[in-house]
Design an enzyme around this catalytic site. Structure first.
Site, PDB file in Angstrom:
ATOM      1  N   ASP A  67      48.147  18.851  15.534  1.00 21.53           N
ATOM      2  CA  ASP A  67      48.576  18.430  14.202  1.00 21.53           C
ATOM      3  C   ASP A  67      47.856  17.172  13.730  1.00 21.53           C
ATOM      4  O   ASP A  67      47.141  16.514  14.501  1.00 21.53           O
ATOM      5  CB  ASP A  67      50.100  18.224  14.173  1.00 21.53           C
ATOM      6  CG  ASP A  67      50.615  17.402  15.355  1.00 21.53           C
ATOM      7  OD1 ASP A  67      49.800  16.776  16.044  1.00 21.53           O
ATOM      8  OD2 ASP A  67      51.841  17.389  15.578  1.00 21.53           O
ATOM      9  N   ASN A 136      64.227  15.858  17.537  1.00 20.56           N
ATOM     10  CA  ASN A 136      64.983  16.919  16.860  1.00 20.56           C
ATOM     11  C   ASN A 136      64.521  18.311  17.313  1.00 20.56           C
ATOM     12  O   ASN A 136      64.816  19.303  16.667  1.00 20.56           O
ATOM     13  CB  ASN A 136      64.848  16.785  15.336  1.00 20.56           C
ATOM     14  CG  ASN A 136      63.403  16.884  14.876  1.00 20.56           C
ATOM     15  OD1 ASN A 136      62.502  17.135  15.672  1.00 20.56           O
ATOM     16  ND2 ASN A 136      63.167  16.696  13.581  1.00 20.56           N
ATOM     17  N   HIS A 138      61.374  19.326  17.571  1.00 20.51           N
ATOM     18  CA  HIS A 138      60.135  19.850  16.975  1.00 20.51           C
ATOM     19  C   HIS A 138      59.011  19.923  18.001  1.00 20.51           C
ATOM     20  O   HIS A 138      58.998  19.190  18.982  1.00 20.51           O
ATOM     21  CB  HIS A 138      59.727  19.082  15.706  1.00 20.51           C
ATOM     22  CG  HIS A 138      59.133  17.731  15.894  1.00 20.51           C
ATOM     23  ND1 HIS A 138      59.472  16.650  15.113  1.00 20.51           N
ATOM     24  CD2 HIS A 138      58.188  17.264  16.761  1.00 20.51           C
ATOM     25  CE1 HIS A 138      58.768  15.595  15.478  1.00 20.51           C
ATOM     26  NE2 HIS A 138      57.984  15.938  16.476  1.00 20.51           N
ATOM     27  N   GLU A 143      59.036  21.271  12.185  1.00 18.98           N
ATOM     28  CA  GLU A 143      60.349  20.657  12.075  1.00 18.98           C
ATOM     29  C   GLU A 143      61.438  21.739  12.044  1.00 18.98           C
ATOM     30  O   GLU A 143      61.151  22.905  11.746  1.00 18.98           O
ATOM     31  CB  GLU A 143      60.407  19.848  10.768  1.00 18.98           C
ATOM     32  CG  GLU A 143      59.424  18.689  10.705  1.00 18.98           C
ATOM     33  CD  GLU A 143      59.886  17.468  11.500  1.00 18.98           C
ATOM     34  OE1 GLU A 143      60.547  17.621  12.538  1.00 18.98           O
ATOM     35  OE2 GLU A 143      59.567  16.343  11.057  1.00 18.98           O
TER      36      GLU A 143
HETATM   37  C1  GLP Z   1      55.260  13.559  17.012  1.00 20.39           C
HETATM   38  C2  GLP Z   1      54.130  14.615  17.159  1.00 20.39           C
HETATM   39  C3  GLP Z   1      54.464  15.610  18.216  1.00 20.39           C
HETATM   40  C4  GLP Z   1      55.027  14.878  19.403  1.00 20.39           C
HETATM   41  C5  GLP Z   1      56.395  14.368  19.055  1.00 20.39           C
HETATM   42  C6  GLP Z   1      57.025  13.488  20.110  1.00 20.39           C
HETATM   43  O1  GLP Z   1      55.749  13.450  15.728  1.00 20.39           O
HETATM   44  N1  GLP Z   1      53.752  15.301  15.981  1.00 20.39           N
HETATM   45  O2  GLP Z   1      53.322  16.379  18.542  1.00 20.39           O
HETATM   46  O3  GLP Z   1      55.147  15.738  20.499  1.00 20.39           O
HETATM   47  O4  GLP Z   1      56.415  13.763  17.792  1.00 20.39           O
HETATM   48  O5  GLP Z   1      56.423  12.239  20.149  1.00 20.39           O
HETATM   49  P1  GLP Z   1      56.584  11.238  21.335  1.00 20.39           P
HETATM   50  O6  GLP Z   1      55.879  11.833  22.486  1.00 20.39           O
HETATM   51  O7  GLP Z   1      55.956   9.963  20.874  1.00 20.39           O
HETATM   52  O8  GLP Z   1      58.049  11.093  21.580  1.00 20.39           O
END
Ligand code: GLP
Length: 241
Positions: A67, A136, A138, A143
């Site tokens: 992404d 959440n 995702h 989302e």
């Molecule tokens: C972000 C990214 C995801 C990631 C998630 C968790 O928004 N788009 O690809 O896996 O949220 O992030 P983190 O590993 O910092 O908790």
């Protein structure tokens, strides 16, 4: 679904890096699907270590990232292209021209999403997709929604995600409100999926991922239907199971 429980983030990172290393050793020209966020940083550090020790060769690897924020260019220090360069690509011998991240500055966003899906097909599909998990539930930036999205698409970020990611920006107002993400269909077509999850704030989402109903309201729950998923999670993240 295979679940590895680790003591902490360091052990989680080592285990995940071992799984990715095995993939690169067994298939040197593999396609890795990569992720950003704080969860995979330790994994990337371990991979860099493996490269520096001479155990890993990334010269034939192709990578496609999950992404990117809409509106952020590659030079922006919060763009996911910048993240990948600084946390991994700049430190290993991967050919940068074979590393792909969705274009956050595309004029024709819809066209760029179609091109990204075509590119993934062209390179032969993803051999191993690394995922983090949002608070959440995702994955990528898919989302919670009414339906599972198939291909790469543009999304409006939820308040929960904006809140979770504001720590990386000067203020909440600076967090982009939209992003481009691989779809659930794209992720599910990966031959192998490795999910890294750490910390108590992910425990509820992880419980739903592993044993909740399969619902687009918790996007990661779809992973229950994938034939080759390995979850590497620490004790805190698994504390609700
Ligand atoms: C972000 C990214 C995801 C990631 C998630 C968790 O928004 N788009 O690809 O896996 O949220 O992030 P983190 O590993 O910092 O908790």
């Amino acid at each position: 679904m295979m679940i590895y429980k680790t003591k902490n983030y360091t052990e989680m990172s080592r285990k995940a890096a071992n799984l990715i290393s095995a993939q690169v050793i067994l298939k040197p020209d593999c396609v890795l699907g990569l992720a950003t966020g704080s969860s995979p940083i330790g994994t990337y550090e371990q991979l860099i270590d493996g490269y520096q020790k001479g155990d890993l060769d990334f010269s034939k690897v192709t990578s496609v990232n999950l992404d990117e924020y809409l509106g952020l260019g590659p030079e922006h220090d919060q763009s996911y292209r910048y993240f990948m360069n600084t946390h991994l690509f700049d430190h290993i011998n991967i050919d940068k021209s074979r590393t792909f991240v969705p274009d956050g500055l595309a004029q024709d966003v819809e066209g760029a999403c179609k091109e990204y899906d075509a590119l993934i097909e062209q390179v032969g599909g993803i051999d191993l997709q690394l995922l983090g998990l949002g608070r959440n539930g995702h994955i990528g930036f898919n989302e919670p929604a009414e339906d599972f999205a198939r291909g790469t698409h543009c999304v409006d970020l939820t308040a929960s995600t904006i809140d979770a990611n504001k720590r990386f920006f000067a203020s909440e107002a600076d967090v982009p409100r939209q992003a481009v993400t691989m779809g659930i269909g794209t992720i599910m077509r990966a031959k192998k999926i490795v999910v890294v999850v750490s910390g108590a704030d992910k425990a509820e989402a992880l419980r739903g991922t592993i044993c909740g109903p399969i619902t687009p309201k918790l996007p990661a729950s779809i992973l229950q239907l994938h034939p080759d998923v390995t979850i590497v999670a620490d004790e805190a993240a698994l504390s609700q199971l």
